[in-house]
Design a protein around this motif. Structure first.
Motif, short mmCIF file in Angstrom:
data_model
loop_
_atom_site.label_atom_id
_atom_site.label_comp_id
_atom_site.label_asym_id
_atom_site.label_seq_id
_atom_site.Cartn_x
_atom_site.Cartn_y
_atom_site.Cartn_z
N SER A 15 98.95 3.96 29.68
CA SER A 15 98.34 3.01 30.62
C SER A 15 98.97 3.11 31.99
O SER A 15 98.29 3.03 33.01
N SER A 16 100.29 3.25 32.03
CA SER A 16 100.97 3.39 33.31
C SER A 16 101.34 4.86 33.50
O SER A 16 101.72 5.54 32.55
N THR A 17 101.22 5.31 34.73
CA THR A 17 101.42 6.72 35.04
C THR A 17 102.89 7.03 35.32
O THR A 17 103.54 6.30 36.05
N THR A 18 103.38 8.10 34.75
CA THR A 18 104.76 8.53 34.98
C THR A 18 104.84 9.29 36.31
O THR A 18 103.82 9.79 36.81
N PRO A 19 106.03 9.42 36.88
CA PRO A 19 106.16 10.20 38.12
C PRO A 19 105.65 11.64 37.98
O PRO A 19 105.02 12.17 38.90
N ALA A 20 105.89 12.26 36.84
CA ALA A 20 105.42 13.64 36.64
C ALA A 20 103.88 13.68 36.68
O ALA A 20 103.30 14.60 37.27
N TRP A 21 103.23 12.71 36.07
CA TRP A 21 101.77 12.69 36.09
C TRP A 21 101.24 12.29 37.47
O TRP A 21 100.18 12.77 37.89
N GLU A 22 101.96 11.47 38.19
CA GLU A 22 101.56 11.14 39.57
C GLU A 22 101.56 12.42 40.41
O GLU A 22 100.64 12.65 41.19
N ARG A 23 102.60 13.25 40.23
CA ARG A 23 102.64 14.53 40.96
C ARG A 23 101.45 15.40 40.58
O ARG A 23 100.85 16.05 41.44
N ARG A 24 101.13 15.45 39.32
CA ARG A 24 99.98 16.27 38.87
C ARG A 24 98.68 15.77 39.50
O ARG A 24 97.85 16.57 39.94
N TYR A 25 98.51 14.46 39.53
CA TYR A 25 97.29 13.91 40.13
C TYR A 25 97.24 14.19 41.63
O TYR A 25 96.18 14.51 42.18
N ARG A 26 98.39 14.11 42.32
CA ARG A 26 98.42 14.44 43.75
C ARG A 26 98.07 15.92 43.97
O ARG A 26 97.31 16.26 44.87
N ASP A 27 98.64 16.79 43.14
CA ASP A 27 98.32 18.22 43.24
C ASP A 27 96.84 18.46 42.97
O ASP A 27 96.20 19.26 43.66
N LEU A 28 96.31 17.79 41.96
CA LEU A 28 94.88 17.94 41.64
C LEU A 28 94.04 17.50 42.83
O LEU A 28 93.06 18.15 43.18
N GLU A 29 94.42 16.37 43.43
CA GLU A 29 93.67 15.87 44.60
C GLU A 29 93.65 16.90 45.72
O GLU A 29 92.61 17.16 46.33
N LEU A 30 94.79 17.50 46.01
CA LEU A 30 94.86 18.52 47.06
C LEU A 30 93.97 19.72 46.74
O LEU A 30 93.19 20.18 47.58
N LEU A 31 94.09 20.22 45.51
CA LEU A 31 93.30 21.38 45.11
C LEU A 31 91.80 21.09 45.14
O LEU A 31 91.01 21.88 45.65
N LEU A 32 91.43 19.95 44.57
CA LEU A 32 90.00 19.61 44.54
C LEU A 32 89.46 19.36 45.94
O LEU A 32 88.31 19.72 46.24
N GLY A 33 90.28 18.77 46.80
CA GLY A 33 89.85 18.56 48.19
C GLY A 33 89.54 19.88 48.88
O GLY A 33 88.51 20.02 49.54
#
Length: 167
Positions: A54-72
């Protein structure tokens, strides 16, 4: 560097034998057919299973930020080429197994990754499809996956394809 000691080599050999053992493979197969056992073992994997939290870990936050950059970046290229862009999230075995349980363990949300990816896709004008709802509606959805390696079975692929055609 010095070669490994005899006890270290024996330990490595024993570990390799267990990993290659057909008996261990069969035991996993039967253990993982039980969704409760499978979910407990998956959730014990730490970071590997934290996409289910339910709550996002720092490692998963980094993955989501990386995904956002790539998808953008990808979305810009698709728009420039005049080509529609769709991101598809296929259901994972653990999500399907969780849908079979009567109660979701505390702190676990199998749909969290889909909501997060949908939000990222939306910010970049990307179409998004998540097949999780289709699997949640199937009794014993965990049976749509091969017990040990987590790949979809033929029935799982059929359900996945059907979910995509209904968008």
């Amino acid at each position: 560097a010095a070669p490994p000691s005899l006890p270290a080599r024996l330990n490595a050999f024993a570990g390799e034998m267990v990993q290659e053992s057909r008996a261990v493979l069969m035991a996993q197969h039967f253990l993982f057919r039980d969704p409760g056992t499978f979910v407990r073992l998956q959730l014990s994997l730490g970071d590997k299973a934290d996409y289910l939290r339910s709550s996002t870990t720092p490692a998963w936050e980094r993955r989501y930020r990386d995904l956002e950059l790539l998808l953008g970046e990808m979305a810009e290229r698709f728009r420039a080429a005049g080509v529609p862009f769709m991101l598809v999230l296929g259901t994972m075995h653990a999500q399907a197994a969780l849908s079979v349980l009567r109660e979701t363990p505390p702190g676990v949300d199998p749909a969290a990754i889909g909501r997060r990816m949908a939000a990222i896709a939306s910010r970049h004008g990307i179409l998004f499809a998540d097949t999780h709802d289709a699997f949640r509606k199937v009794p014993q959805a965990n049976r749509m996956f091969l017990p040990v390696d987590g790949h979809m079975s033929a029935a799982g692929h059929a359900l996945f394809a059907d979910a995509l055609t209904r968008l």
